[in-house]
Design a protein around this motif. Structure first.
Motif, PDB file in Angstrom:
ATOM      1  N   VAL A 153       9.176  -4.144   1.535  1.00 62.01           N
ATOM      2  CA  VAL A 153       8.728  -4.654   0.236  1.00 62.01           C
ATOM      3  C   VAL A 153       8.730  -3.493  -0.749  1.00 62.01           C
ATOM      4  O   VAL A 153       8.237  -2.403  -0.438  1.00 62.01           O
ATOM      5  N   LYS A 154       9.305  -3.726  -1.923  1.00 58.75           N
ATOM      6  CA  LYS A 154       9.284  -2.719  -2.987  1.00 58.75           C
ATOM      7  C   LYS A 154       8.081  -2.988  -3.882  1.00 58.75           C
ATOM      8  O   LYS A 154       7.920  -4.072  -4.437  1.00 58.75           O
ATOM      9  N   ALA A 155       7.209  -1.987  -4.033  1.00 52.62           N
ATOM     10  CA  ALA A 155       6.002  -2.186  -4.839  1.00 52.62           C
ATOM     11  C   ALA A 155       5.367  -0.841  -5.154  1.00 52.62           C
ATOM     12  O   ALA A 155       5.684   0.177  -4.540  1.00 52.62           O
ATOM     13  N   ASN A 204      -1.409   1.776 -16.643  1.00 51.77           N
ATOM     14  CA  ASN A 204      -0.815   0.501 -16.299  1.00 51.77           C
ATOM     15  C   ASN A 204      -1.536  -0.137 -15.115  1.00 51.77           C
ATOM     16  O   ASN A 204      -1.783   0.508 -14.108  1.00 51.77           O
ATOM     17  N   ARG A 205      -1.864  -1.417 -15.223  1.00 53.64           N
ATOM     18  CA  ARG A 205      -2.553  -2.136 -14.150  1.00 53.64           C
ATOM     19  C   ARG A 205      -1.613  -3.087 -13.432  1.00 53.64           C
ATOM     20  O   ARG A 205      -2.041  -3.799 -12.534  1.00 53.64           O
ATOM     21  N   GLN A 206      -0.351  -3.123 -13.811  1.00 57.27           N
ATOM     22  CA  GLN A 206       0.562  -4.125 -13.275  1.00 57.27           C
ATOM     23  C   GLN A 206       1.405  -3.550 -12.148  1.00 57.27           C
ATOM     24  O   GLN A 206       2.034  -2.508 -12.296  1.00 57.27           O
ATOM     25  N   VAL A 207       1.407  -4.254 -11.022  1.00 56.18           N
ATOM     26  CA  VAL A 207       2.207  -3.881  -9.854  1.00 56.18           C
ATOM     27  C   VAL A 207       3.358  -4.865  -9.741  1.00 56.18           C
ATOM     28  O   VAL A 207       3.139  -6.066  -9.566  1.00 56.18           O
ATOM     29  N   LEU A 208       4.582  -4.384  -9.857  1.00 56.27           N
ATOM     30  CA  LEU A 208       5.774  -5.221  -9.702  1.00 56.27           C
ATOM     31  C   LEU A 208       6.219  -5.185  -8.251  1.00 56.27           C
ATOM     32  O   LEU A 208       6.330  -4.116  -7.653  1.00 56.27           O
ATOM     33  N   ILE A 209       6.455  -6.355  -7.697  1.00 54.25           N
ATOM     34  CA  ILE A 209       6.740  -6.485  -6.259  1.00 54.25           C
ATOM     35  C   ILE A 209       8.028  -7.272  -6.071  1.00 54.25           C
ATOM     36  O   ILE A 209       8.281  -8.260  -6.771  1.00 54.25           O
ATOM     37  N   CYS A 210       8.851  -6.838  -5.112  1.00 54.98           N
ATOM     38  CA  CYS A 210      10.016  -7.630  -4.719  1.00 54.98           C
ATOM     39  C   CYS A 210      10.265  -7.432  -3.229  1.00 54.98           C
ATOM     40  O   CYS A 210       9.907  -6.399  -2.656  1.00 54.98           O
ATOM     41  N   GLY A 211      10.865  -8.432  -2.618  1.00 55.64           N
ATOM     42  CA  GLY A 211      11.141  -8.377  -1.188  1.00 55.64           C
ATOM     43  C   GLY A 211      11.737  -9.690  -0.707  1.00 55.64           C
ATOM     44  O   GLY A 211      11.692 -10.705  -1.409  1.00 55.64           O
ATOM     45  N   ASN A 212      12.290  -9.682   0.510  1.00 50.51           N
ATOM     46  CA  ASN A 212      12.939 -10.876   1.059  1.00 50.51           C
ATOM     47  C   ASN A 212      12.018 -11.725   1.914  1.00 50.51           C
ATOM     48  O   ASN A 212      12.412 -12.812   2.329  1.00 50.51           O
ATOM     49  N   HIS A 213      10.811 -11.256   2.177  1.00 52.60           N
ATOM     50  CA  HIS A 213       9.888 -11.972   3.069  1.00 52.60           C
ATOM     51  C   HIS A 213       8.640 -12.363   2.281  1.00 52.60           C
ATOM     52  O   HIS A 213       7.898 -11.506   1.804  1.00 52.60           O
ATOM     53  N   VAL A 214       8.437 -13.663   2.146  1.00 53.98           N
ATOM     54  CA  VAL A 214       7.343 -14.180   1.313  1.00 53.98           C
ATOM     55  C   VAL A 214       5.985 -13.740   1.844  1.00 53.98           C
ATOM     56  O   VAL A 214       5.121 -13.286   1.085  1.00 53.98           O
ATOM     57  N   ASP A 215       5.774 -13.861   3.146  1.00 53.47           N
ATOM     58  CA  ASP A 215       4.476 -13.508   3.725  1.00 53.47           C
ATOM     59  C   ASP A 215       4.196 -12.015   3.582  1.00 53.47           C
ATOM     60  O   ASP A 215       3.062 -11.603   3.333  1.00 53.47           O
ATOM     61  N   LYS A 269       5.327 -10.069   1.214  1.00 48.41           N
ATOM     62  CA  LYS A 269       4.991  -9.821  -0.190  1.00 48.41           C
ATOM     63  C   LYS A 269       3.560 -10.256  -0.500  1.00 48.41           C
ATOM     64  O   LYS A 269       2.855  -9.599  -1.264  1.00 48.41           O
ATOM     65  N   GLN A 270       3.126 -11.352   0.126  1.00 47.61           N
ATOM     66  CA  GLN A 270       1.766 -11.829  -0.118  1.00 47.61           C
ATOM     67  C   GLN A 270       0.733 -10.831   0.396  1.00 47.61           C
ATOM     68  O   GLN A 270      -0.326 -10.654  -0.217  1.00 47.61           O
ATOM     69  N   VAL A 271       1.048 -10.163   1.506  1.00 46.79           N
ATOM     70  CA  VAL A 271       0.141  -9.142   2.031  1.00 46.79           C
ATOM     71  C   VAL A 271      -0.022  -8.012   1.010  1.00 46.79           C
ATOM     72  O   VAL A 271      -1.131  -7.536   0.737  1.00 46.79           O
ATOM     73  N   VAL A 272       1.099  -7.594   0.409  1.00 44.28           N
ATOM     74  CA  VAL A 272       1.039  -6.525  -0.587  1.00 44.28           C
ATOM     75  C   VAL A 272       0.322  -6.998  -1.844  1.00 44.28           C
ATOM     76  O   VAL A 272      -0.422  -6.241  -2.470  1.00 44.28           O
TER      77      VAL A 272
END
Length: 469
Positions: free
Chosen positions: A127-129, A146-157, A159-162
């Motif tokens: 996961v990229k974050a 900045n308070r915003q964390v941008l997240i990307c990844g191929n696995h939904v679960d 990404k939800q953990v992050v």
């Protein structure tokens, strides 16, 4: 139940321990925040004995041992040091690897760091974050940065953990999609004021053009025609002419794109047609244009306050008093000039006060406390009022100078006349737009109404996308 399902079940459970590979500034700041949020933190290090700078309460272990103690591993190391991760593939299988790295240059590699990490450790959930968050932001609690964390990844679960971890650190998480977006996220921290480039170029161009203009009129002309050296006026007098000119023109340029957009919608008869790219980019930069204009207005105020203590002003005032005494004359009071002076100062102070209000409400901490109607009232209605007052301030400054031929040196009009061109155009066009018949049509268009098109003159489907002013 297969191994992947078991891994996802484990990931959805409560996370007690988080591992961090890397003991640099970011790794230490992240570990401190995680400890404060109630997590157990384990650092993976090449030399576990060097733990003096790490947060109190964190554990330090070799990489392989640390990776076995946590389900989520933050990779806080540079891409050049990723090679050792391949040897840890068995221990990293099914783990969530959060890649937080950035590069020194844009498009430095053909593949993003996160995609490279996914290829290097194929069994891990990458996961990229957190790459757009600075160590200072983590240390300050996200309040001063900045308070915003941008997240990307191929696995939904995964990404939800992050996302859950980001929320536990009081940060806002935004899912940007699959891991293909990682290269875009890695380029974001390398951008240098992207929305400020056009405003800075405009301000630099106006500053240079106006300064050259007043230099020719006030210094070069006096030297050539009158053989007088006025070059000392460059430091204060000329600067105090140029700064308000640039401020007024740039304030007008904040509102001109909105007016152009309104006339385009009137001409098109619909809001479902894209504006030209140059206008779209111009509208996105209005906030930066306004803040730069406010900076020049502040400079004008500061330079004006120091004028009474200038040597040149003392010299002229002393000479005037001495000449009046020698000639036994008195300085007559003229009510017309008193009214003009007071009105000129009053318009300037009121316009500047509203200008400052516009700048304050553009700050995120202030604008977030306003609803849309309040924000629009201040930025639009009070903004045009500020432009009107500042324009009146310049008109009162010039008064009737434009009627005298002495104001035209080498057939060049006074500099204040140039600064009035764009603001007057904006105010005249705005007056047209607020006329009831025109305003009613624009309101209907922005509510979705479209002018009936003649046969054979259908809309361009390529450009029929809605835009909000």
């Amino acid at each position: 139940m297969n191994s992947e399902t078991m891994a996802m079940t484990a990931l959805n459970s409560k996370l007690d321990t988080v591992c961090i590979f890397g003991t640099g500034d970011f790794g230490r700041s992240l570990g401190l925040r995680l400890l404060e949020a109630g997590y157990d933190v384990v650092y993976g290090s090449r030399n576990p004995k060097n733990s003096a700078l790490l947060p109190k309460g964190a554990k330090v272990m070799p990489h392989e041992e640390a990776s076995r103690s946590a389900r989520v591993i933050f990779v806080a190391i540079h891409r050049e040091n990723y090679d050792f991760l391949a040897s840890l593939s068995p221990a990293l299988g099914g783990k969530v690897l959060v890649d937080i790295s950035n590069n020194l240059n844009k498009h430095q590699y053909t593949k993003s760091n996160a995609e490279y990490l996914s290829m290097l450790v194929p069994g891990a959930l990458v996961v990229k974050a957190f790459n757009t968050i600075s160590a200072w932001s983590l240390q300050s609690g996200g309040l001063d940065a900045n308070r915003q964390v941008l997240i990307c990844g191929n696995h939904v679960d995964a990404k939800q953990v992050v996302v859950d971890i980001a929320h536990s650190l009081c940060l806002n998480a935004v899912d940007r999609g699959s891991l293909r977006v990682a290269s875009e996220l890695e380029d974001l921290p390398l951008q240098l004021f992207p929305l400020w480039r056009l405003p800075l170029r405009i301000s630099a161009g106006l500053l240079g053009a106006f300064f050259l203009y007043v230099l020719i009129r006030d210094v070069v002309y006096a030297r050539v025609v009158d053989n007088k050296d006025n070059s000392f006026r460059i430091m204060v007098s000329l600067a105090n002419k140029v700064f308000p000119m640039v401020a007024l023109v740039m304030l007008a340029l904040c509102y001109l794109p909105g007016i152009i957009a309104a006339f385009l919608q009137l001409n098109n008869g619909t809001k479902y047609r894209r504006f030209p790219d140059w206008l779209d980019h111009w509208m996105l930069c209005r906030k930066q244009l306004g803040l730069l204009a406010l900076a020049f207005a502040f400079l004008h105020v500061m330079y004006t306050l120091v004028i009474p203590i200038r040597y040149f002003v003392f010299y002229k005032r002393a000479n005037m008093y001495i000449s009046l005494v020698k000639e036994n004359k008195t300085y007559e009071f003229e009510e017309k000039w008193a009214w003009r002076s007071d009105a000129y100062l009053s318009m300037g102070m009121l316009g500047f006060a509203l200008f400052v209000l516009l700048g304050l409400t553009s700050l995120p901490s202030v604008s977030n406390s306003l609803n849309w109607r309040e924000f629009r009232f201040i930025q639009s209605k009070l903004g045009y009022l500020s432009l009107l007052l500042c324009t009146a301030h310049v008109f009162l400054y010039g008064w009737d100078k434009f009627l005298h031929m002495s104001a035209y040196k080498w057939w060049m009009p006074s500099s204040y006349m140039l600064s009035l061109v764009v603001p007057c155009i904006v105010l005249v066009l705005k007056t047209v737009l607020i006329m009831p018949c025109v305003d009613r049509t624009i309101t209907r268009i922005r509510q979705g109404w479209e002018r009936p098109f003649k046969a054979g003159m259908g809309k361009d489907s390529k450009n029929s996308q809605p835009l909000i002013l």
